[in-house]
Design an enzyme around this catalytic site. Structure first.
Site, PDB file in Angstrom:
ATOM      1  N   ASP A   1     -12.280  45.955 -10.126  1.00 36.59           N
ATOM      2  CA  ASP A   1     -12.555  45.389 -11.447  1.00 36.59           C
ATOM      3  C   ASP A   1     -13.558  46.320 -12.131  1.00 36.59           C
ATOM      4  O   ASP A   1     -14.088  47.258 -11.520  1.00 36.59           O
ATOM      5  CB  ASP A   1     -13.065  43.937 -11.358  1.00 36.59           C
ATOM      6  CG  ASP A   1     -12.817  43.198 -12.680  1.00 36.59           C
ATOM      7  OD1 ASP A   1     -12.578  43.865 -13.708  1.00 36.59           O
ATOM      8  OD2 ASP A   1     -12.847  41.951 -12.700  1.00 36.59           O
TER       9      ASP A   1
HETATM   10  C1  NOJ Z   1     -13.116  42.570 -16.300  1.00 32.88           C
HETATM   11  C2  NOJ Z   1     -12.250  41.403 -15.957  1.00 32.88           C
HETATM   12  O1  NOJ Z   1     -12.799  40.671 -14.893  1.00 32.88           O
HETATM   13  C3  NOJ Z   1     -10.833  41.787 -15.606  1.00 32.88           C
HETATM   14  O2  NOJ Z   1     -10.082  40.615 -15.457  1.00 32.88           O
HETATM   15  C4  NOJ Z   1     -10.256  42.694 -16.654  1.00 32.88           C
HETATM   16  O3  NOJ Z   1      -8.912  42.977 -16.380  1.00 32.88           O
HETATM   17  C5  NOJ Z   1     -11.111  43.949 -16.703  1.00 32.88           C
HETATM   18  N1  NOJ Z   1     -12.460  43.586 -17.097  1.00 32.88           N
HETATM   19  C6  NOJ Z   1     -10.562  44.989 -17.668  1.00 32.88           C
HETATM   20  O4  NOJ Z   1     -10.771  44.605 -18.974  1.00 32.88           O
END
Ligand code: NOJ
Length: 745
Positions: free
Chosen positions: A278
């Site tokens: 993430d």
């Molecule tokens: C953080 C989020 O937790 C995740 O779900 C998302 O896909 C990413 N950022 C990218 O934006």
């Protein structure tokens, strides 16, 4: 006859064998290409493939040097094609870039938030919604979406509940499959396919006290029985990628979690797709206090099985050093590169690296809007309908449209709409005005937004109510009050909506409350003033027309809650699949706070697991939803009383529409394993089916459940179905009584 059957069997076997052989050959060919390419790559180029950067934080020269594997958050197709040309035509090995984006519940045509879509209990609609999102995103050059989010959650304080399919592992698994299939289709290389990403592995929805990113403490059996099944369903549906979660589980950040990413995902589930971190979650292992510095974080993440690092730069800065120092083997790097390249080959990125927008239909076209409207319509949950106030008659003389969410084209789209465009939204006010004509609509919002704290709009709203036959009161929370990092400790109606409801109720006019929200809200007391309630979540682009169809009975409501609604925040976590405990509460034992005599002895009455102020029941149970007709369940039965392990158990029931409206009912099968080597939940959803039934008509529904579906992880952490006694029930929500008995030998 016998010969024909034999011939058919032989043909099927032949087809199966040749299909499997073809698939295997294809996989072997892809692996060969991957290995040949890796053999030509320098260590720098290999590590480049593991790097994912945001659209605004890399240079053309990095692409040219082969130092970048993926980019997120670029949506300009010309810019995407330009960068791709540098990668494909100017870098040494011409490896294409994988462009990613959060396309969560629609790209330009916005579907209801996933929690709303889950309320439809309609996998086909969810699949269609994902298909449309894919087509629209692909026309902009996006090839990979970070969806579906399939974190089971039992905490409505958590802002990301909006993005989830709710509290139940089975419902979430079914919808996870539908969603992955919708995005990817049956061929990743098709021009309409978007690679899916099952996220966030794992247990992100179990954050302590519903605070985003917070600590997760979870026994492994609960992790496996409750939080992992949707991810297994995503593996089975061949999700191209997985994303690890931000949170730690029992002291180990998911980004460095070898049990999750290596043992379970790669080992037990044989997953051969790609794992992305993430956003900066590799670097955050330092903040967690799990890695000493970014180099250590890179070491831990690559060992755990994270193939690609999103946003932070630990891999880019330290993997070469780690290989040179012998702390990371080049074989480990090769494995991660292979996972990424395999995906790039499978999705046809080498053959078709560019996007030609003219290959795609217009964005937000009529077909896309239609699906968005259907999805929104089926997501609406009717919670209350006193004196059959709904549906309204179309010859109604006047309606008051009041409330801060009646005309909010942005907020109705919900959280996660990076590419959503509010100019496409049709609000309830716009829709109702054009349907009823301006003269029959008295609009006065009363509050500017859901958080308004002054009453300057109240007089006009009260006047509008007085002038009208019925009030449509659009309450709830703005989209920014749910979603990532937007958790709430108090999930009641924000601002002075409570006062507004009471002021309007004082006019004596019948009120329909339409609630737009990203989570279950607690407003039991305010609900007393509402004659009917439609829970609309954030319904997306087509909120207005969908709500209008239901209000006026062009269609009957069919949504059912995918999550338990608590009466008050202090009851959380509250979910239907709870354990019985040794002292289960009941209406008889519930000792009500205000009935307790003064100076009563401590252990006088009611020693069961309830609250003295709020009892033990939710406001609305999981699976609940009314409609404009009534359904009666009869002949609820199980085919036999005894089964052997490995058998399929056949359940059936007859549902009769006993009212006057044609409507859809979602029949739900719940099962309880009475005694286990670990205690089992009092009920677990094992199957459901949504059927349309005409007034007076009866429909027989059947469910086939294998004994394997009734298992759990025992004390040795082995998945087993234990012989013994079971109970089952079929009904319209999770409150159903389990009247059927059967035994597994
Ligand atoms: C953080 C989020 O937790 C995740 O779900 C998302 O896909 C990413 N950022 C990218 O934006």
């Amino acid at each position: 006859m016998k010969n024909t059957t034999l011939a058919l069997i032989l043909i099927s076997v032949f087809l199966w064998v040749s299909c499997t052989t073809q698939k295997r050959n294809h996989m072997a060919k892809t692996d060969k290409k991957v290995n040949e390419l890796i053999a030509q790559m320098t260590l720098e180029e290999k590590i480049g493939q593991l790097v994912q950067k945001n659209g605004d934080s890399f240079s053309d020269s990095l692409v040219r040097s082969g130092g970048l594997g993926s980019v997120l958050n670029l949506v300009n197709v010309d810019e995407i094609n330009r960068i791709q040309a540098i990668a494909v035509e100017e870098s040494r090995l011409g490896i294409p870039i994988l462009f990613a984006r959060d396309v969560i519940h629609g790209f330009k045509t916005i579907m209801p938030i996933p929690l709303g879509q889950a309320a439809s209990w309609n996998p086909q609609l969810i699949r269609k919604g994902a298909e449309i999102a894919s087509i629209e995103a692909r026309s902009s050059g996006i090839r990979w979406t970070f969806a579906p989010m399939i974190d089971v959650t039992r905490d409505p304080r958590w802002g990301r509940i909006a993005e989830s399919f709710g509290e139940d592992p089975y419902l979430t698994s079914v919808l996870a499959k539908a969603s992955v299939e919708g995005y990817q289709g049956d061929n990743l290389a098709h021009k309409n396919a978007l690679v899916a990403c099952a996220k966030h592995l794992a247990a992100y929805g179990a954050a302590e006290a519903g605070r985003d990113y917070h600590t997760v403490t979870l026994p492994e059996n609960e992790l496996r029985d409750v939080y992992l099944p949707p991810f297994k369903a995503a593996v089975d549906a061949q999700a191209g990628t997985f994303m690890n979660a931000f949170n730690e589980i029992n002291g180990i950040p998911a980004t460095g979690h070898e049990l999750l990413l290596r043992q379970i995902l790669r080992g037990e589930w044989s997953y051969d797709g790609m794992v992305v971190s993430d956003w900066s979650s590799v670097q955050q292992m330092v903040v967690h206090g799990y890695a000493t510095d970014e180099k250590d974080a890179a070491l831990k993440a690559i060992h755990a099985g994270v193939d690609m690092e999103m946003a932070s730069t630990c891999y880019e800065n330290y993997l070469i050093e780690l290989v040179e120092e012998g702390l990371v083997s080049e074989t480990l790097i090769d494995e991660a590169v292979a996972n990424i390249l395999r995906l790039k080959y499978r999705m046809g990125l080498f053959d078709n690296p560019y996007t030609n927008p003219s290959d795609y239909p217009e964005l937000v076209n009529d077909t896309h809007r239609m699906v968005s409207k259907e999805s929104a319509k089926e997501s609406l949950v009717l919670l209350k309908n006193n004196s059959e106030l709904l549906p309204l008659t179309t010859d109604i003389k006047s309606v008051a449209i009041i409330g801060p969410l009646a005309d909010q084209p942005h907020d109705q789209m919900g959280t996660w709409v990076f590419d959503g465009d509010k100019s496409y939204s049709i609000t309830p006010l716009q829709s109702l005005k054009s349907f009823l004509g301006n003269k029959r609509v008295n609009y006065a919002p009363g509050m500017e937004i859901s958080r308004t704290m002054h009453k300057r709009g109240f007089d006009a709203a009260i006047k509008a109510a007085r002038q009208s036959e019925v009030v449509l009161l659009f309450i709830g929370e703005e989209s920014i009050l749910s979603g990532e990092s937007h958790c709430r400790a108090d999930i009641s109606l924000p601002g002075i909506q409570s006062d507004l409801i009471q002021a309007i109720a004082a006019t004596g006019k019948p009120i329909v409350g339409i609630v737009l929200a990203g989570r279950p809200l607690t407003f039991e007391k305010e609900a007393e003033f509402l004659d009917a309630i439609i829970y609309a979540w954030h319904p997306g682009t087509m909120a207005g027309p969908a709500i209008q169809d239901i209000l006026f009975g062009f269609d009957a409501p069919s949504g059912k809650l995918p999550v338990t609604f608590p009466r008050t925040v202090g009851q959380i976590p509250l979910y239907y699949a709870q354990k019985n405990s040794g002292k289960p509460a009941s209406d008889e034992t519930w000792e009500r706070m205000y009935d307790i005599p003064v100076e009563a002895p401590q252990l006088s009455v009611g020693n069961t697991n309830h609250y003295i102020d709020y009892g033990f029941r939710p406001w609305f149970p999981f699976g609940f939803g009314l409609t404009y007709t009534t359904f009666e369940y009869s002949d609820v039965s199980v085919e036999s009383g005894t089964y052997n392990l490995g058998d399929s158990i056949r359940f059936s029931a007859v549902i009769t529409n006993t009212g006057k409206f044609e409507a859809k009912e979602t029949a739900q099968l719940y099962i309880r394993d009475l005694v286990g080597s670990r205690t089992r939940p009092v009920k677990e959803l094992k199957a459901f089916s949504k059927v349309n039934i005409k007034p007076g008509e009866s429909r027989k529904i059947e469910f086939l459940v294998s004994t394997d579906q009734l298992g759990f992880h025992n004390q040795q952490m082995k998945y087993v179905t234990e012989p013994g006694e079971f109970k089952a029930g079929i009904g319209g929500n999770s409150d159903v009584e389990l009247t059927l008995d059967f035994k597994i030998n």
